[in-house]
Design an enzyme around this catalytic site. Structure first.
Site, PDB file in Angstrom:
ATOM      1  N   GLU A 122      -1.172  -2.790   2.017  1.00  9.86           N
ATOM      2  CA  GLU A 122      -1.878  -3.310   3.200  1.00  9.86           C
ATOM      3  C   GLU A 122      -1.213  -4.573   3.758  1.00  9.86           C
ATOM      4  O   GLU A 122      -1.877  -5.440   4.306  1.00  9.86           O
ATOM      5  CB  GLU A 122      -3.354  -3.590   2.857  1.00  9.86           C
ATOM      6  CG  GLU A 122      -4.118  -2.339   2.470  1.00  9.86           C
ATOM      7  CD  GLU A 122      -5.580  -2.601   2.135  1.00  9.86           C
ATOM      8  OE1 GLU A 122      -5.886  -3.707   1.645  1.00  9.86           O
ATOM      9  OE2 GLU A 122      -6.410  -1.713   2.380  1.00  9.86           O
TER      10      GLU A 122
ATOM     11  N   GLU B 279      -6.572   5.615   1.532  1.00  9.20           N
ATOM     12  CA  GLU B 279      -7.870   5.096   1.092  1.00  9.20           C
ATOM     13  C   GLU B 279      -8.962   5.531   2.056  1.00  9.20           C
ATOM     14  O   GLU B 279      -9.122   4.962   3.135  1.00  9.20           O
ATOM     15  CB  GLU B 279      -7.865   3.564   0.993  1.00  9.20           C
ATOM     16  CG  GLU B 279      -7.029   3.013  -0.141  1.00  9.20           C
ATOM     17  CD  GLU B 279      -7.203   1.511  -0.327  1.00  9.20           C
ATOM     18  OE1 GLU B 279      -8.199   0.949   0.195  1.00  9.20           O
ATOM     19  OE2 GLU B 279      -6.340   0.883  -0.973  1.00  9.20           O
TER      20      GLU B 279
END
Length: 827
Positions: A185, A253
Site C-alpha cells: 500500500e 484485499e
C-alpha cells in the site's frame, strides 16, 4: 469382485503420493494481460488471508482445510519482520512463527500461496510489522530512499526468499508460492515522502526482480508500479479498479469486515454485500480475488498496533477460533462454485457489457462453445425486473444474478440459501466455576521506581517511548526529582498541580510514592499534588497498547511523554507560578519487575499469598489453576470484572485484556440493511458493552490435567473472583432457502435436537440477524406439512439436506409468489 484390502491401501498410498507431489515439477506462473496463467492455463483465482502468527500450528491444518472446502485456490499471508527479528539479526521461526511449516501445510492441502513479504505489512500489527529497532538505528529513515533502511530491508527480504528457495517452495521450483509481494500500500503514502518516495518505489521493484523467484511480483495500491510489477487493489469494492494496460485485474484485499479498536463497537459486514462485491468484480473482468481476512485470529502477546483489540476476528468467513462463520462462509462457497463453473468462459470469452439504465447492467462472456452472464442491479433501494434474452429475471436491489449458461439463474448475491449459525457460550463442565477457582496474589514491586526514582538511563530531557524502550515492553518509567526550598515561589500558592502533556498513552502518576491518578488516553493530564520541603520524587509510568502502524511517516508519531511536564501553583485568580521539569534529569526504566522476572511462567517459583485477596487494586498479580474444559470446542476465558492488563495460560500470552473499556453508547443500529455501500461504521452492534470481554485460549496452550495455570497482571484494578472459562458451541441454526435450492442444516458435530420453526411459502422475519436474533413468523401462505417433514428428516442427525420445492411441500395456497423455506433448529 471387490478389490482386496491391500489393493485398496495401495491405491490410497499412490493417491497420497500424487497429492503430496502435486507441485513436484516446475509450474510456470505469469499473466496474459487479462488473467493469471498457471502452466499456460488462464485462471480465475480465489484466495483468503490467514496470518500464521494469529493462530497456532495446531490450528493451521483445519483452517486451511476449511478454506479449501470453502472454494479457495490459495492462501495469502504477510511475513512479520518484527515478530521474527525483535532483536536485530536475531531470528525466531519457531512455534506459530514457523513460516515454512505454514506454507507447507497449505501445500499439503493442495492450495497455492501468495507470499506478501512486504516487509512493511500494516495489518493492524504493532509498528506495521517493522522492528522498532529500526527507529533507533543511527541514520535510519523507514520506507524511503534511505541506505540504512534499504540495506536492512534487503537483508531480511533476501533471507525469507532464500528460506523458501531452499525448501523449493516457489512455483518455479514446483512449490505452492505463485506470487510474491514487495512493500504494501505504498501508493497511498508515496506523496508524503516526495521525490525520495519515487526512488524507493523503483528500488523496491528492481530489488524484487533481482531475487529471481520465478513468479510474478505484486505491489498493491500502487498505480505507478514499475514494470513488471503487477499493481493491485485493496478495499471493500474493486470492480471499478483499472490495472495498468495489459495487466490482469487483481484484488489483494477484499475486506470481509473490519478490525476492532478499544472503545469501539462490533463491526459487521453482511454476507450479501460481500458476495455482491465479489460477483461484481468478476463481472467486470476480475481474475484474482483475496479475502482479507478469511481467518482473522487473535493478537497474542503484544503484536497488536495501538488501541487494536486482542481479538482480530474481522467478521471473517472463519471466526477467531477457526469455526465456520455462517452464513458468510457457506454463501461465499456457493458463489465460488458458480464462478468456477464458468472459469473457461470468463478467461477466454468475448465480453459484451450493456447499461440498461437505473443502475442495471448486463455482461455477457461468450466463446464459440458457450456463454455466461451477469445481471447486476447496483441500485441500493429499488429491485429490478430485467427482460434478458426473452426471459424475465427478478434481481433484488444491490445484487448480482449469475447465469452460467445465460439462461438459468444459479446464484444471486442477495438470496442467501445457507444456514445461519448462532453460537452460545457454555460453562466449563470440568469444574464449577468461578467458585472452584482459588486465587493467589502478589503486588507488583514498584517501590524502587515510585519512591526512589531509580532507573537504568539518565538524560536531561524527556525521551520518546520507542527511543527509550525499544519495544521491549509496553511499560516505561519516567522519573525525576524536584528540590523545593522554603523560599521557592511555588510555596506561596494554595493549590499546586502536576500538569503533563502526553501522546495518548496510558499514564499512572506517583509523587513521593503516592498514586495521584491515572488516565487511559493521557494527552492533558493534571492532578493536585502535595509536595514537601526538600526532595520530591515524581515517577510517571507510561503504558502503550502498541505503536502506530499506518500512514506517511507513521513511525514518527510519538509515544510516551514528550512534555512539557510542569508544576503549577495558583491562588484563585492570581497569576500562576509554573515550574517546568521537562529539562530536569530524567531517569528511565523499561518494563515492570514482575514481567522482567517472568511471574507469568508456570515454572517460576515465587511467593504468592492466598490471604486477603485484594480487589480493585492497581498493579497486582493474580494466579489460579483450572481444569481444561471438556471436549474439543474452542475455549475462552471471561474476564468480566477486570480492568486492564495482560493474561497468560501456562506461560503462553493470550494478549492484552481491557474489559473495563466500554464501547461508545452511540452508533449502533437494531437493523442491518445489506443494501448500499459498506463502511466500517455501518451495521455496528454492542454499543455500551465491554469492547472485549472473552479471550481465546487455544487448546494447544492447555494440558489435559488439572494443573493449568492462569496468571493475570492487573494494571487498573479489578475483581478476579468473576473470572470463568467457557466453551463456544453452536446453539441453534436457522435458514431461509429459496425454492429450487437445497437447504443444508448442520450443528457442527452435534445432533439436531428439535425444530422450533418451519414454514414453506412466504414466511416473515429474520434468520440470525447481525445481533444473533431469530424472529420467524408464518406469512400469508404456508405449506401445512413443512414442520413434520423437517422433523422427520433432521431431528437426531448431525446434518440433513432438504430439496426445497413445491413438489415436496404443500403450497397449494401460495399461487405464483417466490417461495422459500424458513427453518430454525436447536442443536
Amino acid at each position: 469382485m471387490p478389490p482386496s484390502k491391500n489393493f485398496t491401501l495401495a491405491l490410497l498410498f499412490c493417491f497420497s503420493l500424487i497429492l503430496l507431489n502435486s507441485y513436484a515439477s516446475a509450474i510456470k506462473v505469469s499473466h496474459d494481460g487479462r488473467s493469471i496463467t498457471i502452466d499456460g492455463k488462464p485462471r480465475i483465482l480465489l484466495s483468503g488471508s490467514i496470518h500464521y502468527p494469529r493462530s497456532t500450528p495446531e490450528m493451521w491444518p483445519e483452517l486451511i482445510k476449511k478454506s479449501k472446502e470453502g472454494g479457495l485456490d490459495a492462501i495469502e499471508t504477510y511475513v512479520f519482520w518484527n515478530a521474527h527479528a525483535p532483536v536485530r539479526r536475531q531470528y525466531d521461526f519457531t512455534g506459530n512463527l514457523d513460516l515454512i511449516k505454514f506454507i507447507k501445510t497449505a501445500q499439503d492441502a493442495g492450495l497455492y500461496v501468495v507470499l506478501r513479504i512486504g516487509p512493511y505489512v500494516c495489518a493492524e500489527w504493532n509498528y506495521g510489522g517493522l522492528p522498532v529497532w529500526l527507529h533507533n538505528l543511527p541514520g535510519c529513515q523507514i520506507r524511503t530512499a534511505n541506505d540504512v533502511f534499504m540495506n536492512e530491508m534487503k537483508n531480511f527480504t533476501t533471507m525469507i526468499v532464500d528460506m523458501a528457495k531452499r525448501e523449493k517452495l516457489f512455483a518455479s521450483q514446483g512449490g505452492p508460492i505463485i506470487m510474491a509481494q514487495i512493500e504494501n500500500e505504498y501508493g497511498d503514502v508515496e506523496w508524503w515522502y516526495g521525490a525520495a518516495g519515487k526512488v524507493y518505489r523503483d528500488w523496491c521493484a528492481n530489488f524484487a526482480e533481482s531475487l529471481n523467484v520465478g513468479v510474478p511480483w505484486i505491489m498493491c495500491q500502487q498505480n505507478d508500479a514499475p514494470d513488471p510489477m503487477i499493481n493491485t487493489c485493496n478495499g471493500y469494492y474493486c470492480d471499478q479498479f483499472t490495472p495498468k494496460p495489459n495487466y490482469p485485474k487483481m484484488w489483494t484485499e477484499n475486506w470481509t469486515g473490519w478490525f476492532k479498536s478499544w472503545g469501539a463497537s462490533d463491526p459487521y459486514r453482511t454476507a450479501e454485500d460481500l458476495a455482491f462485491a465479489v460477483a461484481k468484480f468478476f463481472q467486470f473482468g476480475g481474475t484474482f480475488q483475496n479475502y482479507y481476512m478469511y481467518h482473522g485470529g487473535t493478537n497474542f502477546g503484544r503484536v497488536a498496533a495501538g488501541y487494536i483489540t486482542t481479538s482480530y476476528d474481522y467478521n471473517a468467513p472463519l471466526d477467531e477460533y477457526g469455526a465456520l462463520n455462517q452464513p458468510k462462509w457457506g454463501h461465499l462457497k456457493q458463489l465460488h462454485e458458480t464462478l468456477k463453473s464458468m472459469e473457461y468462459t470468463l478467461t477466454h470469452g468475448n465480453i459484451t457489457a450493456t447499461d440498461l439504465g437505473n443502475n442495471v447492467t448486463t455482461t455477457v462472456y461468450a466463446t464459440e462453445e458457450s456463454s455466461s452472464c451477469f445481471l447486476c442491479n447496483s441500485d441500493y433501494k429499488l429491485d429490478a425486473n430485467i427482460s434478458f434474452r426473452g426471459t424475465n429475471y427478478f434481481v433484488p436491489a444491490w445484487s448480482v444474478s449469475i447465469l452460467p449458461d445465460c439462461k438459468t439463474e444459479a446464484y444471486n448475491t442477495a438470496k442467501v440459501n445457507t444456514q445461519t449459525t448462532v453460537k452460545v457460550k457454555r460453562n466449563n463442565k470440568a469444574e464449577d466455576e468461578p467458585q472452584s477457582l482459588h486465587w493467589t496474589w502478589r503486588p507488583e514491586n514498584i517501590d524502587e521506581t515510585k519512591i526512589l526514582g531509580k532507573g537504568e538511563v539518565v538524560v536531561n530531557h524527556l525521551m520518546e517511548q520507542k527511543e527509550a524502550a525499544n519495544d521491549e515492553s509496553d511499560y516505561l518509567w519516567y522519573m525525576t526529582s524536584v528540590d523545593l526550598k522554603k523560599d521557592d515561589p511555588i510555596w506561596g500558592k494554595n493549590n499546586i498541580t502536576l500538569r503533563i502533556n502526553g501522546t495518548g498513552c496510558i499514564l499512572h502518576a506517583y509523587v513521593n510514592g503516592e498514586h495521584i491518578g491515572s488516565d487511559q488516553a493521557a494527552r492533558n493530564f493534571e492532578r493536585n499534588v502535595t509536595l514537601k520541603d526538600g526532595r520530591n520524587i515524581i515517577s510517571l509510568l507510561s503504558a502503550t497498547t502498541g505503536f502506530s502502524n499506518y500512514g506517511g511517516g507513521y513511525d514518527l508519531q510519538p509515544a510516551g511523554i514528550l512534555g512539557p511536564v510542569v508544576l503549577v501553583g495558583q491562588n484563585g485568580d492570581d497569576e500562576s507560578v509554573i515550574k517546568d521539569l521537562s529539562g530536569h534529569k530524567w531517569s528511565y526504566k523499561v518494563g515492570l519487575h514482575g514481567l522482567t522476572n517472568k511471574l507469568f511462567s508456570s515454572e517460576k517459583a515465587t511467593k504468592w499469598s492466598s490471604e486477603n485477596l485484594p480487589v480493585n487494586t492497581t498493579m497486582t498479580w493474580y494466579k489460579t489453576t483450572f481444569k481444561a474444559p471438556l471436549g474439543t470446542d474452542p475455549v475462552v476465558v471471561d474476564l468480566q470484572g477486570l480492568g486492564k492488563g495482560n493474561a497468560w495460560v501456562n506461560g503462553h500470552s493470550i494478549g492484552r485484556y481491557w474489559p473495563s473499556f466500554l464501547a461508545k453508547t452511540d452508533g449502533c443500529s437494531d437493523e442491518c440493511d445489506y443494501r448500499g455501500k459498506y463502511e466500517s461504521k455501518k451495521c455496528n452492534s454492542k454499543c455500551g458493552e465491554p469492547t472485549q470481554r472473552w479471550y481465546h485460549i487455544p487448546r494447544s496452550f492447555m494440558r489435559d490435567d488439572d494443573e493449568n495455570t492462569l496468571v493475570l497482571f492487573e494494571e487498573f484494578g479489578g475483581d478476579p473472583s468473576l473470572v470463568k472459562f467457557q466453551t463456544i458451541a453452536v446453539g441453534s441454526v436457522c435458514a431461509n432457502a429459496y425454492e429450487n435450492n437445497t437447504l443444508e442444516l448442520a450443528c457442527d458435530g452435534r445432533s439436531i435436537s428439535a425444530i422450533k420453526f418451519a414454514s414453506f411459502g412466504n414466511p416473515q422475519g429474520t434468520c440470525g440477524s447481525f445481533k444473533n436474533g431469530t424472529s420467524f413468523t408464518k406469512g400469508t401462505c404456508d405449506g401445512s406439512n413443512a414442520l413434520s417433514i423437517i422433523q422427520k428428516e433432521c431431528v437426531g442427525k448431525e446434518k440433513c439436506s432438504i430439496d426445497v420445492s413445491g413438489d415436496k411441500f404443500d403450497s397449494t395456497n401460495c399461487g405464483d409468489i417466490v417461495k422459500r423455506l424458513a427453518v430454525e433448529a436447536v442443536c
